[in-house]
Design a protein around this motif. Structure first.
Motif, mmCIF file in Angstrom:
data_model
loop_
_atom_site.group_PDB
_atom_site.id
_atom_site.type_symbol
_atom_site.label_atom_id
_atom_site.label_comp_id
_atom_site.label_asym_id
_atom_site.label_seq_id
_atom_site.Cartn_x
_atom_site.Cartn_y
_atom_site.Cartn_z
ATOM 1 N N ARG A 56 43.898 29.108 -50.845
ATOM 2 C CA ARG A 56 45.092 28.142 -50.438
ATOM 3 C C ARG A 56 45.558 28.765 -49.213
ATOM 4 O O ARG A 56 45.262 28.142 -48.026
ATOM 5 C CB ARG A 56 46.216 28.080 -51.284
ATOM 6 C CG ARG A 56 47.264 27.086 -51.059
ATOM 7 C CD ARG A 56 48.595 27.051 -51.769
ATOM 8 N NE ARG A 56 48.979 28.216 -51.600
ATOM 9 C CZ ARG A 56 50.070 28.243 -50.706
ATOM 10 N NH1 ARG A 56 50.185 27.608 -49.807
ATOM 11 N NH2 ARG A 56 50.752 29.329 -50.544
ATOM 12 N N LYS A 57 45.928 29.977 -48.878
ATOM 13 C CA LYS A 57 46.203 30.717 -47.643
ATOM 14 C C LYS A 57 44.990 30.500 -46.766
ATOM 15 O O LYS A 57 45.507 30.427 -45.603
ATOM 16 C CB LYS A 57 46.623 31.961 -47.997
ATOM 17 C CG LYS A 57 47.873 32.082 -48.528
ATOM 18 C CD LYS A 57 48.513 33.506 -49.012
ATOM 19 C CE LYS A 57 49.654 33.946 -49.579
ATOM 20 N NZ LYS A 57 50.022 35.140 -49.747
ATOM 21 N N ASP A 58 43.984 30.875 -47.149
ATOM 22 C CA ASP A 58 42.701 30.671 -46.138
ATOM 23 C C ASP A 58 42.634 29.245 -45.537
ATOM 24 O O ASP A 58 42.307 29.178 -44.293
ATOM 25 C CB ASP A 58 41.142 31.084 -46.779
ATOM 26 C CG ASP A 58 41.506 32.821 -46.849
ATOM 27 O OD1 ASP A 58 42.191 33.463 -46.519
ATOM 28 O OD2 ASP A 58 40.450 32.958 -47.728
ATOM 29 N N ILE A 59 42.673 28.046 -46.387
ATOM 30 C CA ILE A 59 42.464 26.936 -45.887
ATOM 31 C C ILE A 59 43.611 26.747 -44.754
ATOM 32 O O ILE A 59 43.353 25.997 -43.853
ATOM 33 C CB ILE A 59 42.402 25.917 -47.076
ATOM 34 C CG1 ILE A 59 41.058 26.257 -48.072
ATOM 35 C CG2 ILE A 59 42.490 24.330 -46.615
ATOM 36 C CD1 ILE A 59 41.199 25.362 -49.282
ATOM 37 N N HIS A 70 54.346 28.251 -42.748
ATOM 38 C CA HIS A 70 54.228 26.724 -43.665
ATOM 39 C C HIS A 70 53.299 25.799 -43.114
ATOM 40 O O HIS A 70 53.098 25.869 -41.914
ATOM 41 C CB HIS A 70 55.726 26.546 -43.944
ATOM 42 C CG HIS A 70 56.563 27.371 -44.465
ATOM 43 N ND1 HIS A 70 56.502 27.569 -46.030
ATOM 44 C CD2 HIS A 70 57.765 28.030 -44.074
ATOM 45 C CE1 HIS A 70 57.324 28.458 -46.288
ATOM 46 N NE2 HIS A 70 58.190 28.607 -45.218
ATOM 47 N N ILE A 71 52.991 24.942 -44.091
ATOM 48 C CA ILE A 71 52.359 23.832 -43.691
ATOM 49 C C ILE A 71 53.387 22.654 -44.298
ATOM 50 O O ILE A 71 53.693 22.558 -45.373
ATOM 51 C CB ILE A 71 50.950 23.628 -44.123
ATOM 52 C CG1 ILE A 71 50.036 22.302 -43.851
ATOM 53 C CG2 ILE A 71 50.988 23.836 -45.915
ATOM 54 C CD1 ILE A 71 48.695 22.334 -43.973
ATOM 55 N N SER A 80 55.374 16.906 -47.932
ATOM 56 C CA SER A 80 55.421 17.980 -48.844
ATOM 57 C C SER A 80 55.365 19.159 -47.891
ATOM 58 O O SER A 80 54.599 19.323 -46.926
ATOM 59 C CB SER A 80 54.101 17.793 -49.622
ATOM 60 O OG SER A 80 54.240 16.923 -50.650
ATOM 61 N N GLN A 81 55.995 20.555 -48.695
ATOM 62 C CA GLN A 81 55.840 21.693 -48.078
ATOM 63 C C GLN A 81 55.374 22.680 -48.882
ATOM 64 O O GLN A 81 55.936 22.845 -50.083
ATOM 65 C CB GLN A 81 57.201 22.005 -47.356
ATOM 66 C CG GLN A 81 57.658 21.182 -46.360
ATOM 67 C CD GLN A 81 58.947 21.605 -45.639
ATOM 68 O OE1 GLN A 81 60.086 22.132 -46.534
ATOM 69 N NE2 GLN A 81 59.176 21.682 -44.575
ATOM 70 N N ALA A 82 54.312 23.354 -48.243
ATOM 71 C CA ALA A 82 53.472 24.518 -49.302
ATOM 72 C C ALA A 82 54.729 25.670 -49.455
ATOM 73 O O ALA A 82 55.250 25.783 -48.114
ATOM 74 C CB ALA A 82 52.342 24.749 -48.651
ATOM 75 N N PRO A 83 54.672 26.380 -50.201
ATOM 76 C CA PRO A 83 53.734 26.417 -51.549
ATOM 77 C C PRO A 83 54.316 25.549 -52.691
ATOM 78 O O PRO A 83 54.171 25.878 -53.606
ATOM 79 C CB PRO A 83 53.515 27.854 -51.804
ATOM 80 C CG PRO A 83 54.673 28.566 -51.522
ATOM 81 C CD PRO A 83 55.302 27.872 -50.150
ATOM 82 N N ALA A 124 50.973 19.912 -50.875
ATOM 83 C CA ALA A 124 50.817 20.846 -49.771
ATOM 84 C C ALA A 124 50.230 22.061 -50.396
ATOM 85 O O ALA A 124 49.955 23.081 -49.604
ATOM 86 C CB ALA A 124 51.960 21.293 -48.949
ATOM 87 N N SER A 125 50.087 22.244 -51.665
ATOM 88 C CA SER A 125 49.520 23.403 -52.111
ATOM 89 C C SER A 125 48.091 23.137 -52.867
ATOM 90 O O SER A 125 47.445 24.382 -53.098
ATOM 91 C CB SER A 125 50.454 24.050 -53.275
ATOM 92 O OG SER A 125 50.453 23.196 -54.105
#
Length: 193
Positions: free
Chosen positions: A91-94, A145-146, A161-164, A169-170
């Motif tokens: 997830r973090k890599d993408i 964040h994304i 939507s905000q990750a995580p 967004a996750s």
């Protein structure tokens, strides 16, 4: 005392600087002519003017993949697989890949201009945990964040939507589709969003 087979993965991450005609040739050079052998060093069979430099950490990251408990005569009594760390890392890599794509074009935010053809779909949940089918209209990234901007299919209401913390967004499959949408739009518009 019990015996366990603990399956692990060691990963070294780094960068090769490659001189090539295009991305495909750069990938081919690294795939075919660069490598690492356990007990050896990072190396290349290419000339110094083709692979000019590389930087890798000397200590790998370790992931535990599974545990197997062995009992009488070596039979496996129990196997436990470990996925959460790998999913979180992916997830973090993408998200980082999306951030790098936008940074390469001087952007922190992108709006999808051609959503009607093949939009990225997500599920967004309101405060009452009611699910809504949405199509992604944009993405905004910060250092940590994304934020996924979307429109509800039925009401056309804009949501985010905000990750995580939120699925939209996750979810790694949806994030991968968003990465591809960002990549395609930036390649087709030369960074104009």
């Amino acid at each position: 005392m019990a015996k366990y087979d603990v399956r692990v993965r060691y990963t070294f991450e780094g960068t090769y600087k490659v001189v090539a005609e295009d991305r495909d040739e750069a990938e081919r050079i690294v795939t075919e002519d660069c490598g690492l052998v356990l007990g050896g060093n990072i190396h290349t069979t290419r000339d110094d003017d083709e692979v000019t430099e590389w930087r890798f950490s000397s200590h790998p990251d370790m992931q535990i993949l599974s545990f197997r408990e062995r009992v009488d005569k070596g039979k496996v009594r129990y196997t436990s697989m470990c996925f959460s760390d790998r999913i979180e890392e992916l997830r973090k890599d993408i998200i980082e890949a999306i951030r790098q794509l936008l940074d390469a074009h001087g952007l922190k935010k992108i709006t999808f201009t051609d959503n009607e053809e093949d939009p990225v779909w997500i599920i967004w949940f309101d405060d009452n945990v009611e699910p809504y089918e949405c199509y992604v209209t944009g993405i905004e990234v910060t250092d940590k964040h994304i934020t996924v901007l979307a429109t509800i299919k039925d009401s056309m209401e804009e949501v985010c939507s905000q990750a995580p913390f939120e699925l939209g967004a996750s979810n790694i499959d949806w994030l991968n589709q968003m990465y591809e949408a960002v990549r395609l739009q930036l390649e087709n518009t030369n960074g104009n969003s």
